[in-house]
Write a protein that holds these residues in place. Structure first.
Motif, mmCIF file in Angstrom:
data_model
loop_
_atom_site.group_PDB
_atom_site.id
_atom_site.type_symbol
_atom_site.label_atom_id
_atom_site.label_comp_id
_atom_site.label_asym_id
_atom_site.label_seq_id
_atom_site.Cartn_x
_atom_site.Cartn_y
_atom_site.Cartn_z
ATOM 1 N N ARG A 1 38.515 45.152 38.257
ATOM 2 C CA ARG A 1 37.285 45.820 38.271
ATOM 3 C C ARG A 1 36.202 44.978 37.448
ATOM 4 O O ARG A 1 36.649 44.068 36.553
ATOM 5 C CB ARG A 1 37.327 47.211 37.218
ATOM 6 C CG ARG A 1 37.968 48.162 38.192
ATOM 7 C CD ARG A 1 38.132 49.543 37.433
ATOM 8 N NE ARG A 1 39.067 50.218 37.844
ATOM 9 C CZ ARG A 1 39.432 51.522 37.626
ATOM 10 N NH1 ARG A 1 38.984 52.003 36.249
ATOM 11 N NH2 ARG A 1 40.093 52.389 38.078
ATOM 12 N N THR A 2 34.865 44.951 37.505
ATOM 13 C CA THR A 2 33.856 44.331 36.717
ATOM 14 C C THR A 2 33.562 44.736 35.304
ATOM 15 O O THR A 2 32.956 44.010 34.469
ATOM 16 C CB THR A 2 32.565 44.002 37.643
ATOM 17 O OG1 THR A 2 32.083 45.269 37.757
ATOM 18 C CG2 THR A 2 32.925 43.360 39.024
ATOM 19 N N ALA B 1 32.759 35.649 33.583
ATOM 20 C CA ALA B 1 33.896 35.035 34.481
ATOM 21 C C ALA B 1 33.256 34.055 35.448
ATOM 22 O O ALA B 1 33.886 33.251 35.904
ATOM 23 C CB ALA B 1 34.280 36.397 35.384
ATOM 24 N N ARG B 2 32.098 33.949 35.772
ATOM 25 C CA ARG B 2 31.333 33.125 36.675
ATOM 26 C C ARG B 2 31.228 31.858 35.938
ATOM 27 O O ARG B 2 31.547 30.674 36.258
ATOM 28 C CB ARG B 2 29.952 33.324 36.898
ATOM 29 C CG ARG B 2 29.812 34.500 38.128
ATOM 30 C CD ARG B 2 28.324 34.639 38.564
ATOM 31 N NE ARG B 2 28.146 35.820 39.417
ATOM 32 C CZ ARG B 2 27.598 36.851 39.450
ATOM 33 N NH1 ARG B 2 26.957 36.871 38.363
ATOM 34 N NH2 ARG B 2 27.539 37.626 40.249
ATOM 35 N N ILE C 1 38.265 40.866 44.319
ATOM 36 C CA ILE C 1 37.453 41.890 43.650
ATOM 37 C C ILE C 1 37.549 41.963 42.419
ATOM 38 O O ILE C 1 38.365 41.299 41.676
ATOM 39 C CB ILE C 1 38.137 43.425 44.264
ATOM 40 C CG1 ILE C 1 39.454 43.648 43.785
ATOM 41 C CG2 ILE C 1 37.978 43.604 45.610
ATOM 42 C CD1 ILE C 1 40.122 45.108 43.934
ATOM 43 N N GLY C 2 36.466 42.843 41.634
ATOM 44 C CA GLY C 2 36.354 42.650 40.236
ATOM 45 C C GLY C 2 36.340 41.324 39.573
ATOM 46 O O GLY C 2 35.687 40.504 40.249
ATOM 47 N N PRO D 1 37.882 40.129 29.631
ATOM 48 C CA PRO D 1 37.879 41.636 29.513
ATOM 49 C C PRO D 1 38.675 41.981 30.547
ATOM 50 O O PRO D 1 38.386 41.542 31.658
ATOM 51 C CB PRO D 1 36.608 41.949 29.169
ATOM 52 C CG PRO D 1 35.711 40.897 28.792
ATOM 53 C CD PRO D 1 36.497 39.517 29.354
ATOM 54 N N GLY D 2 39.345 43.216 30.474
ATOM 55 C CA GLY D 2 40.197 43.907 31.636
ATOM 56 C C GLY D 2 40.913 45.114 31.121
ATOM 57 O O GLY D 2 40.607 45.470 29.988
ATOM 58 N N GLY D 3 41.452 45.597 31.862
ATOM 59 C CA GLY D 3 42.357 46.943 31.770
ATOM 60 C C GLY D 3 43.460 46.779 31.275
ATOM 61 O O GLY D 3 43.839 45.788 30.591
ATOM 62 N N LEU D 4 44.603 47.655 31.581
ATOM 63 C CA LEU D 4 45.721 47.896 31.083
ATOM 64 C C LEU D 4 46.703 46.664 31.481
ATOM 65 O O LEU D 4 47.336 45.997 30.782
ATOM 66 C CB LEU D 4 46.489 48.937 31.460
ATOM 67 C CG LEU D 4 45.862 50.342 30.716
ATOM 68 C CD1 LEU D 4 46.574 51.449 31.538
ATOM 69 C CD2 LEU D 4 46.066 50.256 29.389
#
Length: 184
Positions: free
Chosen positions: A14-15, A25-26, A46-47, A108-111
């Motif tokens: 996800r973003t 990220a870019r 994606i994301g 940054p990111g999730g689990l």
């Protein structure tokens, strides 16, 4: 250890809420390509994963995506990569990514991002690799984790040396420079 040639980047499918995550990220993808490094990542389009890969490709960089069979459709496997490896499962994905990389960065990111990061930190603690690990601390995303490292050290579960192993920077160029200096 030799100079870094491939960088594994862990990040979200996800973003996130902040446009700064996408911008980072870019910028990281562009910086990886400009330095002539190969991007190793989770293989999605994606994301933040897709943003990172697209930026690397747009800047003329080489990309290796590693994605489990079960996530090819769910994460929409990127079809524009230099190389895409489809593996059996998440364990195979993490192992293939770690073997292909000379250094690791967590955006940054999730689990899943945290799980991948902590596996590499654990493998480093166990002496299974000596590759540098960095946290790209966009908008202080990793500040609570840095505090948790301090708490783990104070509680006696890890040494201060082990918790100081992840290198922290807020800018992609600084992060790549710091990682390179960690191996030279």
């Amino acid at each position: 250890m030799s100079l870094i040639q491939s960088v594994c980047v862990y990040c979200g499918s996800r973003t996130g809420q902040s446009p700064n995550y996408v911008q980072a990220a870019r910028a990281l993808g562009g910086a990886i390509a400009q330095r002539g490094l190969r991007l190793v990542y989770g293989g999605a389009r994606i994301g933040l994963m897709g943003t990172l890969a697209d930026a690397t490709i747009a800047a003329g960089g080489h990309t290796l995506g590693v994605i489990p069979e079960s996530l090819v459709a769910a994460e929409v496997a990127h079809d524009g990569l230099t190389e895409q490896r489809v593996v059996a499962d998440m364990h195979a994905r993490k192992f293939a990514m770690s073997e292909a990389a000379d250094a690791f960065i967590a955006l940054p990111g999730g689990l899943g991002t945290l799980e991948e990061l902590f596996e590499m930190l654990t493998w480093q603690q166990l002496g299974w690799h000596t590759k540098p690990i960095g946290l790209l601390n966009v908008d202080d995303y990793y500040a609570p984790l840095d505090s948790m490292f301090d708490a783990m050290t104070a509680a006696g579960f890890v040494s201060a040396d082990e918790c100081n192993r992840p290198l922290i920077a807020s800018e992609p160029d600084t992060m790549l420079h710091t990682l390179q200096n960690a191996v030279t």
